[in-house]
Scaffold this motif. Structure first.
Motif, short mmCIF file in Angstrom:
data_model
loop_
_atom_site.label_atom_id
_atom_site.label_comp_id
_atom_site.label_asym_id
_atom_site.label_seq_id
_atom_site.Cartn_x
_atom_site.Cartn_y
_atom_site.Cartn_z
N ALA A 1 0.84 -1.21 0.00
CA ALA A 1 0.00 0.00 0.00
C ALA A 1 0.87 1.25 0.00
CB ALA A 1 -0.92 -0.01 1.21
N ALA A 2 1.95 1.25 0.77
CA ALA A 2 2.85 2.41 0.81
C ALA A 2 3.49 2.64 -0.56
CB ALA A 2 3.91 2.21 1.88
N VAL A 3 3.92 1.57 -1.23
CA VAL A 3 4.51 1.70 -2.57
C VAL A 3 3.48 2.25 -3.55
CG1 VAL A 3 5.40 0.37 -4.53
CG2 VAL A 3 6.30 -0.03 -2.23
N PHE B 1 1.63 6.74 -6.81
CA PHE B 1 0.45 7.53 -7.09
C PHE B 1 0.76 9.02 -6.88
CE2 PHE B 1 -3.76 9.08 -5.54
CZ PHE B 1 -4.54 8.69 -6.60
N TYR B 2 1.42 9.36 -5.79
CA TYR B 2 1.76 10.74 -5.47
C TYR B 2 2.83 11.29 -6.41
CZ TYR B 2 3.44 14.77 -2.87
OH TYR B 2 3.83 16.03 -2.51
N VAL B 3 3.85 10.48 -6.72
CA VAL B 3 4.94 10.92 -7.58
C VAL B 3 4.44 11.29 -8.98
CG1 VAL B 3 7.02 10.09 -8.77
CG2 VAL B 3 6.77 9.77 -6.32
N TYR B 4 3.45 10.59 -9.47
CA TYR B 4 2.90 10.89 -10.79
C TYR B 4 1.89 12.03 -10.76
CZ TYR B 4 5.27 7.21 -13.25
OH TYR B 4 6.24 6.43 -13.84
N GLY B 5 1.75 12.71 -9.64
CA GLY B 5 0.94 13.91 -9.57
C GLY B 5 -0.51 13.71 -9.20
N ILE C 1 8.99 39.10 -11.16
CA ILE C 1 9.28 40.47 -10.73
C ILE C 1 10.55 40.50 -9.88
CG2 ILE C 1 8.34 42.46 -9.47
CD1 ILE C 1 5.61 40.93 -9.62
N ARG C 2 11.30 41.59 -10.01
CA ARG C 2 12.40 41.87 -9.08
C ARG C 2 12.53 43.39 -8.98
NH1 ARG C 2 18.53 39.57 -8.54
NH2 ARG C 2 19.16 41.06 -6.98
N ASP C 3 12.72 43.88 -7.76
CA ASP C 3 12.86 45.32 -7.56
C ASP C 3 14.05 45.86 -8.34
OD1 ASP C 3 10.68 45.33 -5.89
OD2 ASP C 3 11.88 45.11 -4.05
N GLY C 4 13.85 46.99 -9.03
CA GLY C 4 14.92 47.62 -9.80
C GLY C 4 15.08 47.04 -11.19
N TYR C 5 14.24 46.07 -11.54
CA TYR C 5 14.31 45.43 -12.85
C TYR C 5 12.95 45.50 -13.52
CZ TYR C 5 18.83 43.35 -11.71
OH TYR C 5 20.14 43.16 -11.40
N GLY C 6 12.93 45.31 -14.82
CA GLY C 6 11.67 45.18 -15.53
C GLY C 6 11.03 43.85 -15.13
N PHE C 7 9.88 43.55 -15.69
CA PHE C 7 9.20 42.31 -15.35
C PHE C 7 8.96 41.47 -16.60
CE2 PHE C 7 5.91 45.37 -16.25
CZ PHE C 7 5.01 44.65 -17.03
N TRP C 8 8.65 40.21 -16.39
CA TRP C 8 8.30 39.28 -17.47
C TRP C 8 6.95 38.69 -17.12
CZ3 TRP C 8 7.11 34.09 -17.45
CH2 TRP C 8 7.12 33.43 -18.68
N GLN C 9 6.06 38.63 -18.11
CA GLN C 9 4.77 38.01 -17.84
C GLN C 9 4.30 37.24 -19.06
OE1 GLN C 9 1.95 40.98 -16.75
NE2 GLN C 9 1.65 41.74 -18.81
N LYS C 10 3.56 36.17 -18.78
CA LYS C 10 3.05 35.32 -19.85
C LYS C 10 1.94 34.46 -19.28
CE LYS C 10 4.58 32.31 -23.54
NZ LYS C 10 5.70 31.68 -24.21
N GLU C 11 1.04 34.04 -20.12
CA GLU C 11 -0.01 33.11 -19.72
C GLU C 11 0.46 31.71 -20.09
OE1 GLU C 11 -4.22 32.98 -21.41
OE2 GLU C 11 -4.40 34.21 -19.59
N LEU C 12 0.63 30.86 -19.09
CA LEU C 12 1.15 29.51 -19.31
C LEU C 12 0.04 28.48 -19.15
CD1 LEU C 12 4.51 29.70 -17.32
CD2 LEU C 12 4.18 29.94 -19.77
N ALA C 13 0.02 27.50 -20.03
CA ALA C 13 -0.97 26.42 -19.96
C ALA C 13 -0.37 25.26 -19.17
CB ALA C 13 -1.35 25.97 -21.36
N VAL C 14 -1.06 24.84 -18.13
CA VAL C 14 -0.63 23.70 -17.33
C VAL C 14 -1.53 22.52 -17.67
CG1 VAL C 14 -0.44 22.80 -14.98
CG2 VAL C 14 0.23 25.14 -15.47
N GLU C 15 -0.90 21.39 -17.98
CA GLU C 15 -1.64 20.17 -18.30
C GLU C 15 -1.48 19.17 -17.17
OE1 GLU C 15 -0.77 18.65 -22.20
OE2 GLU C 15 -0.41 20.66 -22.97
N SER C 16 -2.46 18.29 -17.03
CA SER C 16 -2.42 17.29 -15.98
C SER C 16 -1.23 16.36 -16.16
CB SER C 16 -3.70 16.45 -16.01
OG SER C 16 -4.80 17.25 -15.70
N GLY C 17 -0.49 16.15 -15.09
CA GLY C 17 0.64 15.22 -15.11
C GLY C 17 1.90 15.76 -15.77
N LEU C 18 1.89 17.03 -16.21
CA LEU C 18 3.06 17.61 -16.87
C LEU C 18 3.49 18.89 -16.17
CD1 LEU C 18 1.97 17.22 -20.60
CD2 LEU C 18 3.51 15.76 -19.31
N VAL C 19 4.75 19.25 -16.37
CA VAL C 19 5.29 20.49 -15.84
C VAL C 19 5.55 21.43 -17.00
CG1 VAL C 19 7.24 21.55 -14.62
CG2 VAL C 19 6.34 19.36 -13.85
#
Length: 161
Positions: free
Chosen positions: A19-21, A26-30, A90-108
């Motif tokens: 059961a532990a395995v 199960f957890y490792v695969y997200g 964001i970082r103070d004293g620097y410009g910023f970067w922004q984007k809309e990212l798509a997250v899929e199940s089980g992927l990074v």
């Protein structure tokens, strides 16, 4: 302990180990259990690697601070359900970067080539007719014809004061 008691203990521990395995894999695969909807769901994640390293990452309006260590140069946010996420670096004293990212199940979803530039950067005219240049920390190496020129952040060549 008698033979039947040892055998029962062995099978109970074997069942516990199996059961532990199962739950570890199960957890490792997200996979996780969503208590609000009482369903199983597979989560995704976002990995951010920016230069400079110490940044704040804003995901859908929630801010996370990333302080890099020796072996952890990026920011990782896991356990996200599938969908679109507004990400801002964001970082103070620097410009910023922004984007809309798509997250899929089980992927990074990875965004690794993020460069933040100082917001108060000064333009520095090095020379006319430069064929190529390379940035090195606070200095610039330029190529004009067959000649190479090294210039520091003040615009002077430190080798020739």
């Amino acid at each position: 302990m008698k033979r039947n008691a040892r055998r029962a203990l062995f099978y109970i521990l074997l069942l516990f180990f199996a059961a532990a395995v199962f739950f570890t894999i199960f957890y490792v695969y997200g996979w996780s259990f969503d208590f609000s909807s009482l369903n199983l769901r597979q989560a995704g994640g976002i990995f951010i690697k920016a230069n400079p390293l110490a940044v704040k990452v804003e995901v859908n309006g929630k801010t996370y601070e990333h302080k890099p260590v020796i072996f952890n140069q990026g920011f990782f946010l896991s356990g996200l359900p599938a969908g679109l996420y507004a990400v801002k670096v964001i970082r103070d004293g620097y410009g910023f970067w922004q984007k809309e990212l798509a997250v899929e199940s089980g992927l990074v979803t990875a965004a690794t080539k993020i460069a933040l530039f100082p917001s108060a950067a000064e333009a520095l005219l090095l020379a006319d007719g430069v064929d190529d240049f390379w940035l090195m920390n606070e200095s610039v190496l330029t190529k004009k014809g067959n000649d190479l020129f090294f210039t520091d952040s003040s615009g002077r060549n430190p080798a020739f004061p």
